[in-house]
Design a protein around this motif. Sequence first.
Motif, PDB file in Angstrom:
ATOM      1  N   LEU A 426       0.700  -1.124  -0.100  1.00  0.00           N
ATOM      2  CA  LEU A 426      -0.243   0.128  -0.163  1.00  0.00           C
ATOM      3  C   LEU A 426       0.711   1.348   0.089  1.00  0.00           C
ATOM      4  CD1 LEU A 426      -2.775  -0.875   2.370  1.00  0.00           C
ATOM      5  CD2 LEU A 426      -2.880  -0.861  -0.085  1.00  0.00           C
ATOM      6  N   TRP A 427       2.201   1.175   0.083  1.00  0.00           N
ATOM      7  CA  TRP A 427       2.591   2.411   0.334  1.00  0.00           C
ATOM      8  C   TRP A 427       2.681   3.288  -1.056  1.00  0.00           C
ATOM      9  CZ3 TRP A 427       6.906   4.075  -2.403  1.00  0.00           C
ATOM     10  CH2 TRP A 427       7.836   3.351  -2.988  1.00  0.00           C
ATOM     11  N   LEU A 428       3.063   2.433  -2.123  1.00  0.00           N
ATOM     12  CA  LEU A 428       3.174   3.106  -3.274  1.00  0.00           C
ATOM     13  C   LEU A 428       1.643   3.856  -3.799  1.00  0.00           C
ATOM     14  CD1 LEU A 428       4.898   4.054  -5.718  1.00  0.00           C
ATOM     15  CD2 LEU A 428       4.309   1.853  -6.896  1.00  0.00           C
ATOM     16  N   PRO A 429       0.533   2.910  -3.669  1.00  0.00           N
ATOM     17  CA  PRO A 429      -0.833   3.556  -3.887  1.00  0.00           C
ATOM     18  C   PRO A 429      -0.845   4.756  -3.120  1.00  0.00           C
ATOM     19  CG  PRO A 429      -0.926   0.944  -3.954  1.00  0.00           C
ATOM     20  CD  PRO A 429       0.359   1.342  -3.567  1.00  0.00           C
ATOM     21  N   GLY A 430      -0.708   4.771  -1.715  1.00  0.00           N
ATOM     22  CA  GLY A 430      -1.022   5.597  -0.929  1.00  0.00           C
ATOM     23  C   GLY A 430      -0.270   6.849  -1.223  1.00  0.00           C
ATOM     24  N   LEU A 431       1.094   6.920  -1.701  1.00  0.00           N
ATOM     25  CA  LEU A 431       1.977   8.008  -1.883  1.00  0.00           C
ATOM     26  C   LEU A 431       1.362   8.772  -3.125  1.00  0.00           C
ATOM     27  CD1 LEU A 431       4.189   9.760  -1.417  1.00  0.00           C
ATOM     28  CD2 LEU A 431       5.788   8.062  -2.782  1.00  0.00           C
ATOM     29  N   VAL A 432       1.056   7.660  -4.291  1.00  0.00           N
ATOM     30  CA  VAL A 432       0.483   8.462  -5.420  1.00  0.00           C
ATOM     31  C   VAL A 432      -0.774   8.889  -5.459  1.00  0.00           C
ATOM     32  CG1 VAL A 432       0.075   7.648  -7.816  1.00  0.00           C
ATOM     33  CG2 VAL A 432       1.934   6.587  -6.868  1.00  0.00           C
ATOM     34  N   ALA A 433      -1.364   8.359  -4.534  1.00  0.00           N
ATOM     35  CA  ALA A 433      -2.935   9.013  -4.258  1.00  0.00           C
ATOM     36  C   ALA A 433      -2.901  10.292  -3.520  1.00  0.00           C
ATOM     37  CB  ALA A 433      -3.793   8.146  -3.411  1.00  0.00           C
ATOM     38  N   ILE A 434      -1.841  10.552  -2.911  1.00  0.00           N
ATOM     39  CA  ILE A 434      -1.744  11.910  -2.004  1.00  0.00           C
ATOM     40  C   ILE A 434      -0.954  12.822  -3.178  1.00  0.00           C
ATOM     41  CG2 ILE A 434      -0.256  13.043  -0.524  1.00  0.00           C
ATOM     42  CD1 ILE A 434      -0.320  10.660   1.300  1.00  0.00           C
ATOM     43  N   GLY A 437      -3.739  13.420  -5.716  1.00  0.00           N
ATOM     44  CA  GLY A 437      -5.052  14.170  -5.197  1.00  0.00           C
ATOM     45  C   GLY A 437      -4.664  15.663  -5.285  1.00  0.00           C
ATOM     46  N   ALA A 438      -3.406  15.972  -4.567  1.00  0.00           N
ATOM     47  CA  ALA A 438      -3.114  17.431  -4.642  1.00  0.00           C
ATOM     48  C   ALA A 438      -2.960  18.029  -5.879  1.00  0.00           C
ATOM     49  CB  ALA A 438      -1.928  17.520  -3.802  1.00  0.00           C
ATOM     50  N   VAL A 439      -2.199  17.118  -6.925  1.00  0.00           N
ATOM     51  CA  VAL A 439      -2.078  17.948  -8.133  1.00  0.00           C
ATOM     52  C   VAL A 439      -3.626  18.224  -8.871  1.00  0.00           C
ATOM     53  CG1 VAL A 439      -1.372  17.236 -10.385  1.00  0.00           C
ATOM     54  CG2 VAL A 439       0.124  16.757  -8.428  1.00  0.00           C
ATOM     55  N   TRP A 460      -8.599   8.543  -5.493  1.00  0.00           N
ATOM     56  CA  TRP A 460      -7.442   7.781  -6.026  1.00  0.00           C
ATOM     57  C   TRP A 460      -7.033   6.639  -5.345  1.00  0.00           C
ATOM     58  CZ3 TRP A 460      -6.096   8.184 -10.720  1.00  0.00           C
ATOM     59  CH2 TRP A 460      -6.275   9.256 -11.474  1.00  0.00           C
ATOM     60  N   TRP A 461      -7.176   6.744  -3.963  1.00  0.00           N
ATOM     61  CA  TRP A 461      -6.587   5.649  -3.143  1.00  0.00           C
ATOM     62  C   TRP A 461      -7.360   4.541  -3.264  1.00  0.00           C
ATOM     63  CZ3 TRP A 461      -3.446   3.467   0.199  1.00  0.00           C
ATOM     64  CH2 TRP A 461      -4.155   2.598   1.064  1.00  0.00           C
TER      65      TRP A 461
END
Length: 649
Positions: A426-434, A437-439, A460-461
């Motif tokens: 989950l670390w990669l999906p979590g980081l990419v989602a953040i 989401g911000a972008v 996104w998560w």
Amino acid sequence: MIPELGEYALILALCFAILLASVPLIGASRGNTLWMDFARPLSKGMFLFTLFSFLCLSWAFLDNDFSVVYVANNSNTALPWYFRLSAVWGGHEGSLLLWVLILAGWTLAVAIKSRNLPQDIIARVLAVMGWVSIGFYLFILLTSSPFERYLPGYPQQGADLNPLLQDFGLIVHPPMLYMGYVGFAVAFAFAIAALLSGRLDAAWARWSRPWTSVAWAFLTLGIALGSWWAYYELGWGGWWFWDPVENASLMPWLVGTALVHSLAVTEKRGVFKSWTVLLAIFAFSLSLLGTFLVRSGVLTSVHAFASDPDRGLFILIMLAVVIGGSLVLYALRAGQMRSESSFGLLSRESLLLVNNVLLVVSCAMVLLGTIYPLIVDALGMGKLSVGPPYFNALFVPLMSIMLVFMGAGVVSRWKQTSLTMLGQQLWLPGLVAILLGAVCTWLYAGELKPWVTLGIVLAWWVVLAGLRDLYNRLRHRREKLAGLLKQSRSYYGMVLAHLGVAVLVVGVALVSIYSEQRDLRMQPGDTLTFRDYTFVFDGNKHVEGPNYSSDQGQIRVLYRGKPYTEMRPEKRLYTARGSVMTEAAIDPGFTRDLYVALGEPRENGAWAVRIQYKPYVRWLWLGGLLMTLGGLLAASDPRYRKRMSSAAA
């Protein structure tokens, strides 16, 4: 004569329901095969007589038979034929007849599609459906007959259908909603049949699961259609008001969502049996509670049908019998339910259980906010209003937490998942989602508002966690396309439903925060510019409809100075009822809606005008549609039919 035939057919349907509720049940308790065999023919007879009764009422509407009280109160000769047909369920009595027709249809569907189930189980299931049907047939015949006549005279013109309901949304919204409401009676019947038979293994969850998924899908579609109807028909531009009747449909949906997931765990792992049975009881009980709220007169809503306390008392007694009897049976048999396996503190089972609890707590919160004002009023403690601030402050955080666990649950393993493995997944999906989401939020609005950013990140998560799970399923396969095709329909149904949740969250986040509205006085030649659009008011013209007269606004819209479209909002006067209604003009788009509504006329040809910009509002209903398709796709999985056959063998 035809209305009388409809009444007699309804009485005969009640007789079939009484036989269905008793004969197969006695046969199952005694092991009498002949008596159990009566279940399917009795189900067919009950459906056919109910259908005939419904067709008789439909004919009375199409024929403008105003000697029938219900027709006279809800129709008019000037009403278009398609609204006359939908007016059959436009009032209290007819909507109940539609309810029992759908209930009889569900009963018939179970009788036809469950031929591979053990005979004693299907006999008990259909008998329970018969008991539920008896309650509603008696309710109609004793308190709410749609075939009552005016004697000796009758009006020559009807009072007309409520103008709010003269809309395409009424044609499709109530049947879809009732299909969901009543469909939970099947899950309830399977749960009660399992308790009666003592067969509390995972098999009943397999039998019940596709029916529950279909009911959940229809309820999802019904709620989405209701939101869509409220958006364009009420003229306010809103899509959810936390109205008590809206809450009445949301509560069984929340518990039904928990039930769908709990059935999956019970089927696959043999755990959560007690919890699953309890959810099945509560899902149908909340459907009955919604019926009580809408038809008892205890609340005021644009959606409410009746204001007869006697009818409300009848449903309240029926609700007490269903809930009380079910819980007593549950208490007597719950001790026999034992889990067939165990699971660790961190596992897919535990994560699904957390989400189930969050859904049930959310439902309890909505229930409290809906009925607490009624309790305070009944106790003579004054009037109390519970509005959106209460619901939003509690519901949004609970659903946000649920989305976090939803993403984690998808990639977790059954029985036991290590924290290390879950972190790796989950670390990669979590980081990419953040990051995404911000972008996305910054690119859309040029700012990062907390709730909008959180909503986009969670959407996104959910999507990226689903993609991670799909990658895990395919990474050891040489033929990726073949691996995609080998995944089950129930899996893709889950993926589609979760995608629908993500799309819905995006729509909610953006339309709730970034909607813009202008209320102004406009006279011919006036303009308003915002969001790159210029609205030019060219006055109004008079329009005659089939059963109304209308003042129609003429508004030209320019996009960045170039002609774009014309919008014609209306203020209608329905002549039979003397009701004035607002018909908004909407220019729909994938990323935004332009919404224009006329208010009251002013001096010198001016009008009060409301103009709104609704970003991504269509994503709300797109998300609901995707969830509906996901539920239906999961229910169509052929593995359910194979498992039923093997269980029967």
